[in-house]
Structure formats: structure tokens, C-alpha cells
Design a protein around this motif. Structure first.
Motif, PDB file in Angstrom:
ATOM      1  N   ALA A 163      22.127  17.508 -12.996  1.00 13.60           N
ATOM      2  CA  ALA A 163      22.089  17.069 -11.595  1.00 13.60           C
ATOM      3  C   ALA A 163      23.335  16.285 -11.211  1.00 13.60           C
ATOM      4  N   SER A 164      24.026  15.723 -12.214  1.00 12.61           N
ATOM      5  CA  SER A 164      25.192  14.889 -11.895  1.00 12.61           C
ATOM      6  C   SER A 164      26.443  15.713 -11.572  1.00 12.61           C
ATOM      7  N   HIS A 165      26.346  17.053 -11.678  1.00 15.56           N
ATOM      8  CA  HIS A 165      27.541  17.898 -11.499  1.00 15.56           C
ATOM      9  C   HIS A 165      27.493  18.617 -10.152  1.00 15.56           C
ATOM     10  N   GLN A 166      28.651  18.770  -9.548  1.00 14.94           N
ATOM     11  CA  GLN A 166      28.713  19.414  -8.223  1.00 14.94           C
ATOM     12  C   GLN A 166      28.867  20.936  -8.295  1.00 14.94           C
ATOM     13  N   GLY A 167      29.588  21.431  -9.305  1.00 10.99           N
ATOM     14  CA  GLY A 167      29.899  22.878  -9.351  1.00 10.99           C
ATOM     15  C   GLY A 167      28.807  23.700 -10.008  1.00 10.99           C
ATOM     16  N   ARG A 168      29.167  24.823 -10.620  1.00 12.37           N
ATOM     17  CA  ARG A 168      28.176  25.688 -11.280  1.00 12.37           C
ATOM     18  C   ARG A 168      27.665  25.042 -12.555  1.00 12.37           C
ATOM     19  N   ARG A 169      26.383  25.302 -12.861  1.00 12.08           N
ATOM     20  CA  ARG A 169      25.753  24.667 -14.020  1.00 12.08           C
ATOM     21  C   ARG A 169      25.136  25.750 -14.903  1.00 12.08           C
ATOM     22  N   LEU A 170      25.160  25.495 -16.192  1.00 10.68           N
ATOM     23  CA  LEU A 170      24.572  26.442 -17.148  1.00 10.68           C
ATOM     24  C   LEU A 170      23.783  25.639 -18.185  1.00 10.68           C
ATOM     25  N   MET A 178      17.470  25.158 -37.932  1.00 16.05           N
ATOM     26  CA  MET A 178      17.375  24.134 -38.979  1.00 16.05           C
ATOM     27  C   MET A 178      16.029  23.419 -38.911  1.00 16.05           C
ATOM     28  N   SER A 179      15.634  22.982 -37.728  1.00 17.70           N
ATOM     29  CA  SER A 179      14.402  22.189 -37.607  1.00 17.70           C
ATOM     30  C   SER A 179      13.166  23.079 -37.541  1.00 17.70           C
ATOM     31  N   GLY A 180      13.338  24.376 -37.282  1.00 19.28           N
ATOM     32  CA  GLY A 180      12.221  25.320 -37.275  1.00 19.28           C
ATOM     33  C   GLY A 180      11.245  25.124 -36.128  1.00 19.28           C
ATOM     34  N   ASP A 181      11.567  24.258 -35.161  1.00 17.69           N
ATOM     35  CA  ASP A 181      10.654  24.056 -34.017  1.00 17.69           C
ATOM     36  C   ASP A 181      11.109  24.914 -32.836  1.00 17.69           C
ATOM     37  N   MET A 182      10.234  24.990 -31.837  1.00 18.37           N
ATOM     38  CA  MET A 182      10.540  25.863 -30.698  1.00 18.37           C
ATOM     39  C   MET A 182      10.861  25.056 -29.452  1.00 18.37           C
ATOM     40  N   ALA A 183      11.793  25.578 -28.662  1.00 23.99           N
ATOM     41  CA  ALA A 183      12.046  25.005 -27.341  1.00 23.99           C
ATOM     42  C   ALA A 183      10.835  25.295 -26.466  1.00 23.99           C
ATOM     43  N   ASN A 184      10.645  24.463 -25.436  1.00 22.51           N
ATOM     44  CA  ASN A 184       9.603  24.750 -24.442  1.00 22.51           C
ATOM     45  C   ASN A 184      10.295  25.536 -23.315  1.00 22.51           C
ATOM     46  N   VAL A 185      10.116  26.851 -23.365  1.00 24.50           N
ATOM     47  CA  VAL A 185      10.892  27.700 -22.445  1.00 24.50           C
ATOM     48  C   VAL A 185      10.449  27.485 -20.993  1.00 24.50           C
ATOM     49  N   GLY A 186       9.156  27.213 -20.785  1.00 28.37           N
ATOM     50  CA  GLY A 186       8.669  26.936 -19.422  1.00 28.37           C
ATOM     51  C   GLY A 186       9.397  25.740 -18.833  1.00 28.37           C
ATOM     52  N   GLU A 187       9.561  24.678 -19.648  1.00 27.38           N
ATOM     53  CA  GLU A 187      10.262  23.469 -19.177  1.00 27.38           C
ATOM     54  C   GLU A 187      11.731  23.777 -18.887  1.00 27.38           C
ATOM     55  N   LEU A 188      12.362  24.517 -19.799  1.00 24.89           N
ATOM     56  CA  LEU A 188      13.775  24.876 -19.597  1.00 24.89           C
ATOM     57  C   LEU A 188      13.937  25.643 -18.285  1.00 24.89           C
ATOM     58  N   SER A 189      13.000  26.545 -18.061  1.00 27.76           N
ATOM     59  CA  SER A 189      13.029  27.394 -16.873  1.00 27.76           C
ATOM     60  C   SER A 189      12.924  26.545 -15.604  1.00 27.76           C
ATOM     61  N   ARG A 190      12.016  25.550 -15.642  1.00 30.49           N
ATOM     62  CA  ARG A 190      11.837  24.669 -14.474  1.00 30.49           C
ATOM     63  C   ARG A 190      13.116  23.874 -14.210  1.00 30.49           C
ATOM     64  N   VAL A 191      13.708  23.327 -15.282  1.00 30.02           N
ATOM     65  CA  VAL A 191      14.935  22.531 -15.098  1.00 30.02           C
ATOM     66  C   VAL A 191      16.034  23.418 -14.509  1.00 30.02           C
ATOM     67  N   ALA A 192      16.151  24.633 -15.045  1.00 32.75           N
ATOM     68  CA  ALA A 192      17.202  25.541 -14.549  1.00 32.75           C
ATOM     69  C   ALA A 192      16.963  25.856 -13.069  1.00 32.75           C
ATOM     70  N   ARG A 193      15.706  26.130 -12.718  1.00 34.44           N
ATOM     71  CA  ARG A 193      15.409  26.471 -11.319  1.00 34.44           C
ATOM     72  C   ARG A 193      15.724  25.283 -10.409  1.00 34.44           C
ATOM     73  N   ASP A 194      15.267  24.091 -10.810  1.00 31.73           N
ATOM     74  CA  ASP A 194      15.442  22.906  -9.954  1.00 31.73           C
ATOM     75  C   ASP A 194      16.909  22.511  -9.796  1.00 31.73           C
TER      76      ASP A 194
END
Ligand SMILES: Cc1ncc(COP(=O)(O)O)c(C=O)c1O
Length: 390
Positions: free
Chosen positions: A167-174, A183-199
């Protein structure tokens, strides 16, 4: 030709630095006897260090596909796809993967490493802010560096941290994340990632290298495991060298995003296309992955993961993750290395991961399971681990 002095000095200094930090690596050749067996110095060892998660690298149908393809078409593609290396087999595999994933289009690369470097350097530039999980794979880190984007690293799976940085950036974000962390064998929460990307209006790139083939009812990976379809991300990358038992990588996404990659991703443009036997082997593997046999292999992998975790917990060890990559946390890097050595003497390959590859307080034995392991392999490893740590 002898090395000029400054170069000899450089090479010596680099070696001294590696040795001092305990980071000198050596190759330890061996023969692969089967999906889970490696012969080193005439000893057969059970390997918990590979990514052939379903045992497909030595599956009869996958071997047969590679062999008959080599016989019919030869081996190397001969050129990059954009010059003269584009073969019907590449296009067929792309259509098959896109259909399996339910995405508009797929583009093959020569390896999973090439894909991530290609995607990040094609989409991000000096005007882009990239938010990257602190445990993302080296291929993502290298892609970020090559892109010349401003890169911010968010705390592992801390999506509010990622959101604030984007949110702190003005241009394109990825926003970029592994789906199942290597390494840690755990999973990202893709639903959360998706929400952050959309917002935040960010392009969401996910690397499903360890999930594709191994998770989800049809083997589509972490998105399917978490009940999401492909529209949850803009681009999903993965490799053909883990569950598919072959070599290569791919990116899936909408037609216009893939068109950009085809025209601008340098690892795609300037590297020879995947060899034809590798492509045929991957095709045969994906047919298995999407079949009832693939489903049974994934069930087996889950059962083995449960057996291993329960067994090591019984002996007082702490594990991480939730799938077929099982980190067993060990107090201190020296103890992790000593345990790994003793396990090898007992007949098991269980690599020690220590800083800088692991966080400073989190040395581990990283155990990778394969559906080709049998119960006796798991029980033997648990017993050897318990005996070695006394
Ligand atoms: C998360 C992740 N992405 C990408 C890769 C690279 O894949 P490949 O081995 O096909 O280059 C790896 C390899 O270990 C990985 O763990």
C-alpha cells in the motif's frame, strides 16, 4: 593457462571464506537404484532428500514414454522455441497442463528456476514494488534481483505486513509467494494472498513447485487443496522436475500475460527448449497424476506424512509443516549435522539444513517423502533418529 594474480587471490579468498563458515559443498556421486534408493560407495541408502514425490521418475509408463520419444524424435529440441525448437510435443503438453489446471494458457520453460526468473524479470521493472515472502525460493529471489524492481521482504506468511508494504507504493505492485514452502514445509494461505493482491491492485504470482501433482483431489496443487480455482492468482508457476519426475517448468495464466512472457521472458527466449523425451515423460506423468492412480499416490503420500510425524513426535522431536516435506527441528547447526551423519551411517539420507539456508534459530533435518517409500523405510528412519540422538 595460469590465473592472473588478482584472480588467484579472489578464488583462494572465496574458498577460505566458505570453509570458515562451514559452507564448503561437495558433490557425492551415487547411482539411483529406484525412486527412493541411492547407491553410494557400494552401500544402498534410503533417501529422504529427493523431490520425486510420487515416484514417477521411475514409473514404467513414464520411462516408456521417454524411451519411445527418444527413439522416434531424438533428444534435444535443437534451438529455442522462438527460433526452430518449437515441436508439437511442447504445444501438446502446454494444452494438457492448461486443461488440468483450468487456466487459459500455459508456457513451458526449461526448468522451474528459468520460469521464476523469467516471470519476475518480465513483469517487474524499476517502477514496480515486489513484495516477497521471506521464505520464498532462490529462483524467486534471483528473478526479483534481475528485474531491478524495488523488493520488500515480508515476514513469513504475514499478509498484513505484505499489505502495508504494497500500500505504501504508488506505481505497479507485484506480490509473489511459494504455495508450499520448500524448507519449512508449510503452506501459504492463498485466499489471503488473493485478497491482499485484489485490495492493493497487485499482480499475484504463485510458485506451486512442491504442490503440483502432490496436493488437491486431481493433483492441481495447493490452490485445489485449499478449495480455490485458478482465478485466485494471475500467474501460477510450477516445475516438471518434482512430482512429474522429469525436467522443465511452466507458467499458467491468461492469454495476454502468457503472450507477454513468450515475447519478453529472457530465459524463454534465449534458452533451448526442453528435450523431447523430458516433455513426453512429463506428459505421461501428468496423465497419471490426473488419474485414479495419481489420487492413490497422493493418499499414500499423506498417510506416510502422518506416520512419520507421529513417529518422530513420540521420540520428543518437533516437526513443522503439514504435507510431504517434514522439517524436524534440531537444537543447533552442529547437532543437526552430526545427526545427519549418524543417520547416513545407519543407511538413511536425511540432509541437515542450517543457516543461512535455515533461519538462525531453526536448524533442521529436512525429510522429503515419496509415495515410493514403504512403511518399513519410515519406521527404520524413526528408529535410527531416536537411536542417533541418544
Ligand atoms: C519452490 C521452488 N521453486 C522453483 C524451483 C526450481 O525448480 P527446478 O528444479 O525445476 O529448476 C525449486 C527447486 O527446488 C523450488 O523448490
Amino acid at each position: 593457462m595460469s590465473l592472473p594474480d588478482p584472480w588467484q587471490h579472489f578464488v583462494n579468498a572465496r574458498r577460505a571464506r566458505r570453509v570458515e563458515r562451514g559452507l564448503e559443498r561437495i558433490l557425492r556421486p551415487g547411482t539411483r537404484a529406484s525412486g527412493t534408493r541411492i547407491i553410494r560407495n557400494s552401500r544402498e541408502l534410503v533417501s529422504f532428500a529427493g523431490n520425486d514425490y510420487l515416484g514417477l521418475a521411475s514409473h514404467p509408463a513414464v520411462r516408456a514414454a521417454a524411451a519411445s520419444c527418444a527413439k522416434e524424435f531424438g533428444v534435444g529440441a535443437g534451438a529455442s522455441r522462438l527460433i526452430s525448437g518449437a515441436h508439437d510435443l511442447h504445444a501438446q503438453l502446454e494444452r494438457r497442463i492448461a486443461a488440468h489446471r483450468g487456466s487459459e494458457r500455459c508456457l513451458l520453460f526449461t526448468s522451474g528456476y528459468h520460469v521464476n526468473v523469467g516471470v519476475l524479470s518480465a513483469f517487474a521493472d524499476a517502477d514496480t514494488l515486489v513484495a516477497s515472502d521471506e521464505l520464498n525460493h532462490a529462483s524467486i529471489i534471483d528473478g526479483c534481483r534481475l528485474s531491478r524492481a524495488k523488493v520488500v521482504v515480508y515476514k513469513h506468511c504475514d499478509y498484513e505486513h505484505a499489505r502495508a508494504m504494497l500500500a505504501s507504493h504508488q506505481g505497479r505492485r507485484l506480490l509473489v509467494s511459494d504455495t508450499l514452502f520448500s524448507m519449512s514445509g508449510d503452506m501459504a494461505n492463498v485466499g489471503e494472498l488473493s485478497r491482499v493482491a485484489r485490495d492493493t491492485g497487485a499482480l499475484l504470482v504463485l510458485d506451486d513447485a512442491h504442490g503440483y501433482g502432490t496436493l488437491g483431489g486431481s493433483g492441481r496443487g495447493v490452490l485445489e487443496e485449499q478449495g480455490l480455482d485458478e482465478s485466485a492468482a494471475h500467474i501460477v508457476t510450477a516445475t516438471l522436475s518434482k512430482a512429474c519426475g522429469s525436467l522443465g517448468g511452466y507458467a499458467c495464466g491468461s492469454d495476454d500475460l502468457i503472450e507477454l512472457l513468450l515475447n519478453e521472458a529472457r530465459p524463454f527466449m534465449f534458452s533451448t527448449a526442453g528435450t523431447l523425451p523430458d516433455i513426453s515423460a512429463a506428459m505421461a506423468a501428468i496423465v497419471i497424476i490426473a488419474s485414479a492412480e495419481g489420487r492413490a499416490l497422493r493418499e499414500r503420500l499423506k498417510t506416510l506424512g502422518k506416520r512419520l510425524r507421529e513417529g518422530v513426535h513420540r521420540h520428543g522431536f518437533e516437526t513443522g509443516g503439514e504435507a510431504h516435506i517434514v522439517p524436524v527441528y534440531i537444537d543447533g547447526p552442529e547437532r543437526a549435522v552430526a545427526l545427519s551423519r549418524r543417520l547416513e551411517e545407519a543407511g538413511f539420507i536425511a540432509p541437515a539444513i542450517r543457516p543461512p539456508a535455515a533461519p538462525w534459530n531453526r536448524s533442521m533435518l529436512r525429510l522429503c517423502l515419496s509415495a515410493a517409500h514403504d512403511d518399513a523405510d519410515i519406521d527404520g528412519l524413526i528408529q535410527a533418529l531416536a537411536a542417533s540422538s541418544r
